[in-house]
Write an enzyme that holds these catalytic residues in place. Structure first.
Site, short mmCIF file in Angstrom:
data_model
loop_
_atom_site.label_atom_id
_atom_site.label_comp_id
_atom_site.label_asym_id
_atom_site.label_seq_id
_atom_site.Cartn_x
_atom_site.Cartn_y
_atom_site.Cartn_z
N SER A 35 9.73 -2.98 -1.56
CA SER A 35 9.35 -2.90 -0.19
C SER A 35 10.10 -3.89 0.75
O SER A 35 10.39 -5.08 0.22
CB SER A 35 7.68 -3.28 -0.15
OG SER A 35 7.27 -3.09 1.24
N LYS A 59 8.91 -0.48 3.79
CA LYS A 59 8.26 -1.84 4.26
C LYS A 59 6.94 -1.67 4.90
O LYS A 59 6.49 -0.77 5.32
CB LYS A 59 9.25 -2.38 5.46
CG LYS A 59 8.91 -3.72 5.81
CD LYS A 59 10.08 -4.52 6.61
CE LYS A 59 9.22 -5.87 7.01
NZ LYS A 59 9.01 -6.61 5.93
N LEU A 87 7.25 -9.05 8.79
CA LEU A 87 6.23 -7.96 8.83
C LEU A 87 6.56 -7.10 9.97
O LEU A 87 5.71 -6.41 10.42
CB LEU A 87 4.74 -8.11 8.79
CG LEU A 87 4.37 -8.65 7.41
CD1 LEU A 87 3.29 -10.07 7.47
CD2 LEU A 87 3.74 -7.77 6.55
N CYS A 145 2.41 -11.27 1.26
CA CYS A 145 3.52 -11.83 2.14
C CYS A 145 3.45 -13.26 2.46
O CYS A 145 2.35 -13.94 2.98
CB CYS A 145 3.43 -11.06 3.35
SG CYS A 145 4.83 -11.63 4.73
N THR A 207 8.15 -12.67 -3.08
CA THR A 207 9.03 -13.59 -3.07
C THR A 207 8.36 -14.93 -3.30
O THR A 207 7.29 -15.17 -2.76
CB THR A 207 9.65 -13.48 -1.65
OG1 THR A 207 8.77 -13.38 -0.64
CG2 THR A 207 10.68 -12.46 -1.52
N GLY A 258 12.10 -8.56 -8.78
CA GLY A 258 12.51 -9.93 -8.63
C GLY A 258 13.93 -10.06 -9.36
O GLY A 258 14.13 -10.08 -10.72
N GLY A 259 14.93 -10.17 -8.54
CA GLY A 259 16.18 -10.33 -9.27
C GLY A 259 16.78 -9.30 -10.03
O GLY A 259 17.77 -9.30 -10.93
N GLY A 280 15.45 -5.01 -4.79
CA GLY A 280 15.61 -5.46 -3.46
C GLY A 280 16.70 -6.29 -2.79
O GLY A 280 17.57 -5.72 -2.14
O1 RRO Z 1 8.07 -9.42 6.34
C1 RRO Z 1 8.32 -10.26 5.60
O2 RRO Z 1 8.68 -11.38 6.22
C2 RRO Z 1 8.12 -10.35 3.97
C3 RRO Z 1 7.28 -9.41 3.58
BR1 RRO Z 1 6.07 -8.62 4.30
C4 RRO Z 1 7.10 -9.70 2.25
O3 RRO Z 1 6.00 -9.24 1.39
N1 RRO Z 1 7.74 -10.64 1.47
C5 RRO Z 1 8.76 -11.11 2.13
O4 RRO Z 1 9.31 -11.95 1.62
N2 RRO Z 1 8.93 -11.05 3.43
#
Ligand code: RRO
Length: 318
Positions: A35, A59, A87, A145, A207, A258-259, A280
Site C-alpha cells: 500500500s 494506497k 495519506l 501510519c 514503516t 519490508g525491504g 514497496g
Molecule cells: O501516507 C503516508 O504517509 C504513509 C502511510 Br498511509 C503509511 O501507512 N505508511 C507510511 O510510511 N506512509
C-alpha cells in the site's frame, strides 16, 4: 463463509505452483504491491502485467478526500527511503468511481486499504466499501501510519484500540487484514487482538519511524518533520516481526512487507511465516520491481527444487 478467489493461472511459466492463501482469500501468486507504492489505480500497468501478480494493494483511503502532508514527502536514505506522504487520497467513494474501474480493467486482483483518525472514521470508510466489485478481495485496515499528526493515531500500538477498529470495520463485508506497526514491542499482543476482533490476517509491518536532518539548513528534510523509513534497511526488522508473530500464532495468516527487493528477500519472509509478501520501496527505484520479485521467487523455487510456493510458509521454524 463466502470464499473469494482469483481464477487465473494455477502456475507460473516455470511450472511452479505459485498459488497461496491469505485467510479465505486465494491468490494466484504470493507477491503483491505494498500500500502506498502503487497509487490508487492503474499507475503501474505500463510496467507490470498486474493480472499476474497476487494483488494490487492500493494506497490507504479515508472516508473523505485528504490532501496529505507538505512537501518534500519522500527522501532517499542509505539502503531505503523515508516518506511523509500523509495519506493523500481521493476518499473511498471517489476512488470507487474514478480509479477502481481502470485498475480492474487491467485484470488485477485488488486489495483496498482504509485509514482513519478515529474509530468512527474507520467505520465510515469501511461502510463506503459495502457492495464493492468482487475482484476487490480484501481490505487492509491501516492501523499504523506514522505520518498522521506526527504519529498520534498509531492504533496498532495498543491491542484494545486495534480491536475496536477491526470490530467496526466488519461492516464492509470483506476479509480484513490488519496492518501492524513495527514501532512497538507489543506487536504480538496487537496481532492477537486483531485476530480476536475479526481480522483474517495481519500485514507485518508498516514503516519504521525516522527522521533525516539537512545539516546546512539545520531543519528536518521532510516537510512534516519525521517520516516512515522503508526499504532494505528495515528488511531484517520485518523478518524478525514476521517470525515472532508466526511463532506466537502459527494459524494466523501473515502478509510480510519490508525491504523485499528480489526472490531471496521474498522467500526469507515466506520462510519466516508469511503466506504472501508485498513489494514497496523497490517500486520507487524501478516500477517493474513487483513483477521482477515474482519472477525471482519462481526462479528461486525452480533452482531449489520447490514445486509449490506455499510449502515454504514458516519453513524457517524448527
Ligand atoms: O501516507 C503516508 O504517509 C504513509 C502511510 Br498511509 C503509511 O501507512 N505508511 C507510511 O510510511 N506512509
Amino acid at each position: 463463509m463466502r470464499r473469494r478467489r482469483t481464477d487465473r493461472s494455477r502456475s507460473g511459466r516455470s511450472g511452479i505452483d505459485l498459488r497461496t492463501r491469505v485467510g479465505s482469500v486465494e491468490l494466484s501468486a504470493p507477491v503483491m504491491t505494498a500500500s502506498g507504492t502503487a497509487g490508487h489505480g492503474d499507475e503501474l500497468a505500463a510496467y507490470v502485467d498486474l493480472s499476474r501478480i497476487g494483488a494490487v494493494v492500493v494506497k490507504s483511503l479515508g472516508s473523505e478526500p485528504w490532501p496529505g502532508n507538505p512537501a518534500p514527502r519522500v527522501h532517499a536514505t542509505p539502503s531505503g527511503m523515508i516518506n511523509s506522504v500523509g495519506l493523500q487520497g481521493p476518499g473511498v467513494e471517489a476512488w470507487r468511481e474514478r480509479e477502481l474501474p481502470g485498475l480492474l480493467a487491467t485484470g488485477a486482483t485488488v486489495v483496498a486499504s482504509i485509514w482513519g483518525r478515529t474509530v468512527e472514521d474507520f467505520a465510515a470508510a469501511a461502510g463506503q466499501l459495502v457492495g464493492i466489485d468482487r475482484r476487490v478481495v480484501a481490505v487492509e485496515v491501516n492501523l499504523s501510519c506514522p505520518n498522521l499528526d506526527g504519529g498520534a493515531h498509531l492504533f496498532a500500538h495498543d491491542p484494545a484500540a486495534t480491536a475496536e477498529v477491526i470490530d467496526v470495520t466488519a461492516v464492509c463485508g470483506l476479509p480484513r487484514w490488519a496492518k501492524l506497526s513495527a514501532n512497538t514491542d507489543r506487536i504480538i499482543d496487537v496481532a492477537l487482538a486483531a485476530r480476536e476482533a475479526g481480522a483474517e490476517a495481519v500485514t507485518v509491518a508498516n514503516t519504521l519511524m525516522g527522521m533525516v536532518i539537512d545539516v546546512d539548513r539545520r531543519r528536518p528534510v521532510l516537510g512534516a518533520g519525521g517520516g516512515g523509513l522503508s526499504g532494505p534497511a528495515i528488511h531484517p526488522v520485518a523478518v524478525r516481526n514476521v517470525y515472532d508473530v508466526h511463532a506466537a500464532a502459527p494459524d494466523l495468516p501473515i502478509v510480510g512487507v519490508g525491504g523485499v527487493v528480489d526472490g531471496p528477500t521474498a522467500v526469507e519472509l515466506l520462510l519466516a511465516g508469511a503466506s504472501a509478501v508485498q513489494v514497496g520501496t523497490a517500486s520507487f527505484a524501478d516500477p517493474r520491481a513487483v513483477g521482477a520479485v515474482l519472477h525471482g521467487v519462481e526462479t528461486w523455487c525452480a533452482r531449489s527444487g520447490v514445486s509449490r510456493v506455499r510449502d515454504l510458509i514458516g519453513g524457517a521454524h524448527g
